[in-house]
Design a protein around this motif. Structure first.
Motif, PDB file in Angstrom:
ATOM      1  N   GLN A 176       8.390   1.223  10.427  1.00 57.25           N
ATOM      2  CA  GLN A 176       8.585   0.826   9.038  1.00 57.25           C
ATOM      3  C   GLN A 176       8.442   2.014   8.077  1.00 57.25           C
ATOM      4  N   VAL A 177       9.457   2.192   7.236  1.00 55.50           N
ATOM      5  CA  VAL A 177       9.399   3.196   6.175  1.00 55.50           C
ATOM      6  C   VAL A 177       8.671   2.563   4.991  1.00 55.50           C
ATOM      7  N   LYS A 178       7.642   3.247   4.500  1.00 55.68           N
ATOM      8  CA  LYS A 178       6.840   2.673   3.401  1.00 55.68           C
ATOM      9  C   LYS A 178       7.649   2.614   2.104  1.00 55.68           C
ATOM     10  N   ASN A 179       7.503   1.500   1.399  1.00 55.64           N
ATOM     11  CA  ASN A 179       8.141   1.335   0.093  1.00 55.64           C
ATOM     12  C   ASN A 179       9.649   1.584   0.115  1.00 55.64           C
ATOM     13  N   ALA A 180      10.308   1.079   1.141  1.00 55.69           N
ATOM     14  CA  ALA A 180      11.766   1.250   1.211  1.00 55.69           C
ATOM     15  C   ALA A 180      12.435   0.161   0.378  1.00 55.69           C
ATOM     16  N   HIS A 181      13.062   0.551  -0.720  1.00 54.13           N
ATOM     17  CA  HIS A 181      13.752  -0.410  -1.578  1.00 54.13           C
ATOM     18  C   HIS A 181      15.254  -0.193  -1.601  1.00 54.13           C
ATOM     19  N   CYS A 182      15.670   1.043  -1.297  1.00 52.05           N
ATOM     20  CA  CYS A 182      17.093   1.368  -1.412  1.00 52.05           C
ATOM     21  C   CYS A 182      17.516   2.253  -0.242  1.00 52.05           C
ATOM     22  N   ALA A 183      18.567   1.842   0.459  1.00 49.56           N
ATOM     23  CA  ALA A 183      19.044   2.605   1.618  1.00 49.56           C
ATOM     24  C   ALA A 183      20.509   2.992   1.440  1.00 49.56           C
ATOM     25  N   LEU A 184      20.800   4.235   1.804  1.00 45.32           N
ATOM     26  CA  LEU A 184      22.186   4.700   1.895  1.00 45.32           C
ATOM     27  C   LEU A 184      22.586   4.585   3.359  1.00 45.32           C
ATOM     28  N   VAL A 185      23.765   4.007   3.615  1.00 47.45           N
ATOM     29  CA  VAL A 185      24.214   3.857   4.998  1.00 47.45           C
ATOM     30  C   VAL A 185      25.648   4.378   5.092  1.00 47.45           C
ATOM     31  N   GLN A 186      25.865   5.348   5.967  1.00 45.78           N
ATOM     32  CA  GLN A 186      27.204   5.921   6.077  1.00 45.78           C
ATOM     33  C   GLN A 186      27.687   5.941   7.526  1.00 45.78           C
ATOM     34  N   SER A 187      28.914   5.471   7.733  1.00 42.91           N
ATOM     35  CA  SER A 187      29.542   5.497   9.055  1.00 42.91           C
ATOM     36  C   SER A 187      30.775   6.386   9.001  1.00 42.91           C
ATOM     37  N   LEU A 188      31.018   7.117  10.093  1.00 41.67           N
ATOM     38  CA  LEU A 188      32.191   7.981  10.153  1.00 41.67           C
ATOM     39  C   LEU A 188      33.128   7.543  11.264  1.00 41.67           C
ATOM     40  N   GLY A 189      34.415   7.614  10.978  1.00 44.40           N
ATOM     41  CA  GLY A 189      35.441   7.467  12.003  1.00 44.40           C
ATOM     42  C   GLY A 189      35.914   8.864  12.344  1.00 44.40           C
ATOM     43  N   GLY A 190      35.701   9.307  13.598  1.00 40.94           N
ATOM     44  CA  GLY A 190      36.019  10.679  13.969  1.00 40.94           C
ATOM     45  C   GLY A 190      35.163  11.631  13.172  1.00 40.94           C
ATOM     46  N   PRO A 191      35.615  12.890  13.008  1.00 38.29           N
ATOM     47  CA  PRO A 191      34.850  13.875  12.239  1.00 38.29           C
ATOM     48  C   PRO A 191      35.034  13.638  10.735  1.00 38.29           C
ATOM     49  N   ALA A 192      34.578  12.481  10.273  1.00 41.42           N
ATOM     50  CA  ALA A 192      34.721  12.076   8.867  1.00 41.42           C
ATOM     51  C   ALA A 192      36.187  12.037   8.442  1.00 41.42           C
ATOM     52  N   SER A 193      37.075  11.633   9.375  1.00 44.42           N
ATOM     53  CA  SER A 193      38.453  11.323   8.979  1.00 44.42           C
ATOM     54  C   SER A 193      38.405  10.076   8.104  1.00 44.42           C
ATOM     55  N   THR A 194      37.531   9.146   8.493  1.00 49.25           N
ATOM     56  CA  THR A 194      37.201   7.995   7.654  1.00 49.25           C
ATOM     57  C   THR A 194      35.704   8.036   7.388  1.00 49.25           C
ATOM     58  N   ALA A 195      35.307   7.816   6.163  1.00 48.43           N
ATOM     59  CA  ALA A 195      33.876   7.739   5.842  1.00 48.43           C
ATOM     60  C   ALA A 195      33.643   6.496   5.003  1.00 48.43           C
ATOM     61  N   VAL A 196      32.736   5.646   5.482  1.00 40.79           N
ATOM     62  CA  VAL A 196      32.414   4.398   4.790  1.00 40.79           C
ATOM     63  C   VAL A 196      30.945   4.447   4.392  1.00 40.79           C
ATOM     64  N   THR A 197      30.665   4.254   3.119  1.00 41.60           N
ATOM     65  CA  THR A 197      29.277   4.275   2.658  1.00 41.60           C
ATOM     66  C   THR A 197      28.925   2.973   1.960  1.00 41.60           C
ATOM     67  N   HIS A 198      27.760   2.442   2.288  1.00 39.09           N
ATOM     68  CA  HIS A 198      27.223   1.283   1.572  1.00 39.09           C
ATOM     69  C   HIS A 198      25.844   1.614   1.026  1.00 39.09           C
ATOM     70  N   VAL A 199      25.546   1.081  -0.147  1.00 40.71           N
ATOM     71  CA  VAL A 199      24.209   1.189  -0.725  1.00 40.71           C
ATOM     72  C   VAL A 199      23.583  -0.197  -0.652  1.00 40.71           C
ATOM     73  N   LEU A 200      22.419  -0.290  -0.018  1.00 37.44           N
ATOM     74  CA  LEU A 200      21.705  -1.567   0.099  1.00 37.44           C
ATOM     75  C   LEU A 200      20.420  -1.480  -0.703  1.00 37.44           C
ATOM     76  N   GLU A 201      20.123  -2.583  -1.423  1.00 35.57           N
ATOM     77  CA  GLU A 201      18.899  -2.599  -2.238  1.00 35.57           C
ATOM     78  C   GLU A 201      18.152  -3.890  -2.017  1.00 35.57           C
ATOM     79  N   ARG A 202      16.860  -3.786  -1.875  1.00 30.71           N
ATOM     80  CA  ARG A 202      16.033  -4.984  -1.801  1.00 30.71           C
ATOM     81  C   ARG A 202      15.930  -5.593  -3.201  1.00 30.71           C
ATOM     82  N   ILE A 203      16.159  -6.893  -3.271  1.00 30.18           N
ATOM     83  CA  ILE A 203      16.042  -7.563  -4.564  1.00 30.18           C
ATOM     84  C   ILE A 203      14.563  -7.864  -4.803  1.00 30.18           C
ATOM     85  N   SER A 204      14.026  -7.342  -5.905  1.00 30.26           N
ATOM     86  CA  SER A 204      12.598  -7.536  -6.180  1.00 30.26           C
ATOM     87  C   SER A 204      12.325  -8.998  -6.495  1.00 30.26           C
ATOM     88  N   ASP A 205      11.171  -9.483  -6.006  1.00 32.82           N
ATOM     89  CA  ASP A 205      10.818 -10.895  -6.218  1.00 32.82           C
ATOM     90  C   ASP A 205      10.403 -11.119  -7.666  1.00 32.82           C
TER      91      ASP A 205
END
Lengths: 387, 133
Positions: free
Chosen positions: A358-387
């Motif tokens: 577990q990463v402490k205080n993780a609220h926001c994550a960057l997630v990136q996937s590559l197709g080949g050597p970044a011929s395609t690059a897909v990035t998503h930003v995920l955020e925890r919704i605060s209660d």
């Protein structure tokens, strides 16, 4: 505009599943994700897959998986973008829910690798490159990464083991991930003695291809009860960018331009800067791609991305925790499913369900996937919704 | 068997025939009819000299189907004198170690064999250490 949230996650362990077919793996992940969402009823299934047409002689996975998952009647088809297929499928689902045409969708990544062997697999992998002008001359996907690594070490005047930090980090983090392919840490000495695959790239520079399936349920925020089953995670940014398919067609093969663009665009959409993220799940299918991804995202200057894997920056308690559940090197690389595994793992972190890793205080994550050597690059930003 | 697929690329495989952009004078290989530098139409044929330098290289130790008889073999990205880069095998290396920056020149060789002795042979460009002046 409504929030698009990730309401359920599912994954099977990555590995060599001689006893499971593509459909069985896919259905297990889908049903797990639906159950985890509290039983939401999806109206669509978006599938990420790269090689089923050639390795399993099976196309139209949308129809196959909807049928076998007991979801008959809903919309479904496949997104293919080589190693970024799973992330591209998530992008499809995100756009569908955001548009309002679909209230709830399942996104599943699935890859059945072990139904073929040897040179057949090498040939299948080559399909992700420029067939006429890279594959026909005799290059393979591992070779493509070998070419880039050779030049990276040369331009930056680096020792042969400069990139060892990435597989060492990935394997260390995979130890505590029950869904990872490997549960054994590796050392720098093991890296230095490893067999070469496509010189100077060695066995530990290359993530192992494997079977796997992972899925997420995404939906409109207002579909869920006030008190949801899990802490909610929303998709606050999403972007896809393209570079040349062939490495030789790039003006600067040492700059992952598409990786740079997709990070910038996804972060702009999320109203943040990359350095505001609490963690970064990037593509470590080859260790040199990991270094170039960090440079493209702006976390390191050109030629210095490799240092972040050795100076503690990427550790679980570092400034930018990465490959937190083992990355592709430690968890395994089920190609078209990898992008969805990355999302599932980031959600585990943001929910606080990542156990020993577990990463402490993780609220926001960057997630990136590559197709080949970044011929395609897909990035998503995920955020925890605060209660 | 993919006969038409290889046949229609014969000018590229045997002679490195590309294009020159009439708008910005960039040389283009492989041909694509649209200049990747200025975005204008570029259909004028232009034959590359076949001379260049090694930009990077690697050694293939596990080969895709059809290439097994050659392993291990060296594949390079070669920067042609005219500007474009091409991916190709290096050949006739002897004991000479490959180095980035090494001058090389194009030769025509057998690239691939499909299946048994009745399978199709694919010929095309490889590069060897430069011997021509």
């Amino acid at each position: 505009m409504t929030d698009v949230v990730i309401a359920g996650i599912g994954q099977i362990p990555v590995g060599e599943h001689w006893d499971l077919s593509l459909r069985e793996m896919g259905v297990r992940a889908i049903r797990q994700a639906v159950a985890d969402s509290g039983g939401l009823r999806p109206q669509a299934l978006y599938v990420g897959n790269m090689l089923s047409s050639i390795l399993s002689h099976q196309a139209n996975l949308g129809a196959l998986l909807v049928d076998y998952a007991g979801l008959n009647g809903i919309e479904s088809y496949t997104a293919e973008a080589a190693g970024a297929s799973g992330a591209a499928a998530l992008r499809l689902g995100y756009l569908a829910v955001l548009s309002g045409y679909i209230d709830c969708a399942v996104v599943a990544g699935v890859e059945k690798w072990t139904d073929a062997v040897g040179s057949e697999l090498e040939s299948a992998l080559s399909m992700g490159m420029d067939y006429d002008f890279e594959a026909i001359p005799g290059l393979g996907a591992n070779g493509q990464a070998g070419l880039i690594m050779q030049r990276y070490l040369y331009e930056n005047n680096l020792e042969a083991d400069a990139l060892a930090g990435f597989p060492i980090l990935a394997h260390a983090n995979a130890v505590n991930n029950p869904n990872a392919m490997y549960h054994k840490a590796i050392t720098r000495e093991m890296y230095q003695k490893a067999d070469l695959i496509t010189d100077p790239l060695n066995l530990y520079d290359s993530a192992p291809y494997a079977d796997g399936a992972a899925a997420v349920v995404i939906c409109r925020r207002d579909l869920l009860p006030e008190k949801p089953v899990h802490p909610l995670v929303r998709i606050s940014g999403s972007a896809v960018a393209i570079d040349t398919l062939a490495v030789h067609d790039r003006r600067d093969p040492m700059g992952f331009e598409a990786a740079h663009r997709s990070i910038q665009q996804a972060c702009r959409k999320a109203g943040m800067r990359p350095e505001d993220a609490d963690m970064f799940e990037f593509c470590d299918s080859f260790s040199v791609y990991a270094a170039l991804s960090l440079e493209a995202a702006g976390f390191a200057d050109r030629g210095e991305g490799w240092e972040l894997a050795t100076d503690g920056t990427l550790a679980l308690d570092g400034r930018l925790p990465s490959l937190t559940m083992g990355g592709q090197k430690g968890r395994g690389n089920p190609l078209g499913a990898s992008g969805v595994y990355q999302i599932v793992e980031a959600v585990q972190q943001l929910r606080g369900e990542a156990g020993a890793n577990q990463v402490k205080n993780a609220h926001c994550a960057l997630v990136q996937s590559l197709g080949g050597p970044a011929s395609t690059a897909v990035t998503h930003v995920l955020e925890r919704i605060s209660d | 068997m993919e006969v038409p697929r290889h046949w229609r690329l014969k000018q590229q495989r045997y002679a490195l025939v590309g294009e020159v952009c009439p708008h910005c004078d960039s040389k283009i290989f492989p041909p694509r009819d649209v200049c990747p530098y200025c975005g204008e139409e570029a259909k004028t044929q232009y034959t590359m000299s076949g001379k260049g330098k090694v930009y990077s290289y690697t050694i293939m130790r596990d080969a895709p189907a059809g290439y097994e008889e050659n392993i291990p073999y060296t594949v390079a990205v070669v920067a042609l004198e005219e500007g474009p880069m091409v991916t190709a095998q290096l050949t006739d290396l002897g004991d000479k170690p490959v180095e980035i920056g090494m001058p090389v020149e194009m030769v025509t060789r057998r690239i691939r064999q499909d299946g048994d002795k009745h399978g199709m042979l694919v010929y095309g460009y490889k590069f060897r250490p430069a011997v021509r002046a």
